[in-house]
Design an enzyme around this catalytic site. Sequence first.
Site, PDB file in Angstrom:
ATOM      1  N   HIS A  84       0.893  -1.148  -0.075  1.00 60.33           N
ATOM      2  CA  HIS A  84      -0.133  -0.110   0.017  1.00 60.33           C
ATOM      3  C   HIS A  84       0.706   1.071   0.007  1.00 60.33           C
ATOM      4  O   HIS A  84       1.787   1.323   0.617  1.00 60.33           O
ATOM      5  CB  HIS A  84      -0.963   0.206   1.197  1.00 60.33           C
ATOM      6  CG  HIS A  84      -1.920  -0.737   1.151  1.00 60.33           C
ATOM      7  ND1 HIS A  84      -1.978  -2.309   1.028  1.00 60.33           N
ATOM      8  CD2 HIS A  84      -3.402  -0.367   1.029  1.00 60.33           C
ATOM      9  CE1 HIS A  84      -3.248  -2.576   1.371  1.00 60.33           C
ATOM     10  NE2 HIS A  84      -4.242  -1.718   1.230  1.00 60.33           N
ATOM     11  N   GLU A  97      12.892  15.357  -3.537  1.00 59.00           N
ATOM     12  CA  GLU A  97      12.583  16.159  -4.906  1.00 59.00           C
ATOM     13  C   GLU A  97      13.607  15.908  -5.971  1.00 59.00           C
ATOM     14  O   GLU A  97      13.377  15.992  -7.077  1.00 59.00           O
ATOM     15  CB  GLU A  97      12.158  17.383  -4.458  1.00 59.00           C
ATOM     16  CG  GLU A  97      10.903  17.741  -3.807  1.00 59.00           C
ATOM     17  CD  GLU A  97      10.620  19.171  -3.327  1.00 59.00           C
ATOM     18  OE1 GLU A  97       9.468  19.593  -3.373  1.00 59.00           O
ATOM     19  OE2 GLU A  97      11.793  20.008  -3.196  1.00 59.00           O
TER      20      GLU A  97
END
Length: 388
Positions: free
Chosen positions: A225, A364
């Site tokens: 998940h 990022e």
Amino acid sequence: MKKSIKKYISIFFCVAAFVFVSCTQGVGGEQNIVAQKENIDSEKISAGTAPVTFSVGESYVDSGTSITLATQTAGATIYYTMDGSTPTASSSKYTAPLKIIGSSNDVVIVKAFARYEGAPDSPVTTVTYTIGWAENTALYLGNPSSARADVALAENYLLERSQYSLSYNSTTLIPNWVAWHLCSSDMGNVQRKNSFKADPLLPALWYKVKSGDYQARTYGFDRGHMCPSGDRTDIVENNRATFFMTNMVPQSPANNQTVWNYFERHIRDVVKNTSCEAYIVCGPYGRGGTSKKKEDCVEIITNSGSAITVPSHTWKAVIYLAEGTDDISRIDASTRVEAVFVPNDETCRGKSWQDYRCSIDYIEEKTGYDLFSRIPDEIEAVIEARNN
């Protein structure tokens, strides 16, 4: 005779003086006229070169945001469109602030130009606005990859549910990222449903990964998940929604059952025990994971011949806030954040989630996504550089 000569001489000088004065005044008048004309032409020229400016530049805006249009040339008329078409003199004439109206993730393209009589039109200015998401929803703090629900974006397709939102990649057959909001009311007493299933919200012609496609006995990877079952235990419907296969990535058991699980539990504990709410985004990275049955496995081949990418890492970033409203305005340089970047292999066993802490900036840099982009830049720069 002398009197006549004097008379003629006097008349001559009077006429000469009149002519001189008249000529002098004529030259000055022409110069004034020329100067005025040059000023008018200058205004007209500037009207053709000064673009329309927008009070709010390209960005996320809330539905109902007012935008002011302006141009430097006084008296110029501004014409605009809001459907992306090129404006003309028959387009809407700007007379008051524009309101950007729409639903979450709607894109509104505004184009405008200025016209001043007798002058060339100004260039057309184009500004694109994306309607933001409501507070306490998955993408309120930003859409990491500018995903949209457009079948042409097959590797960055936005899929939204009330329980979470995600960017799906129809090539890798796993999400690029999954985002959601968590608060104490999301957690109740509903038991885990284990109802793994194909996602009916995917476009009709795309392959839909099925429950058995991971073939755990052969490959050894869990259906891991992203938005966890434990974050949606208030009602059965919400828990079942976490078992769509679009919310899964192949995770090594050591990653999924230990480090990843520990971090999920930690986040829920923080939210429950400190009256917090959390904005969370996570996803896979790279290619090639390891389970007890497969080493450096880059993909799982389904019975239909489709290939599910096995990532080399999983990552997650969290922003915590005390429960409240107007969340963006309450985020400052001291706001609590946490992030992890975890290898998708068996080396995780016996480790804690703290062993894999990193900065949001690091995630990022690795992924190329812009996480929590709606936070003001000066605050975002501080909290996303923090490694805690």
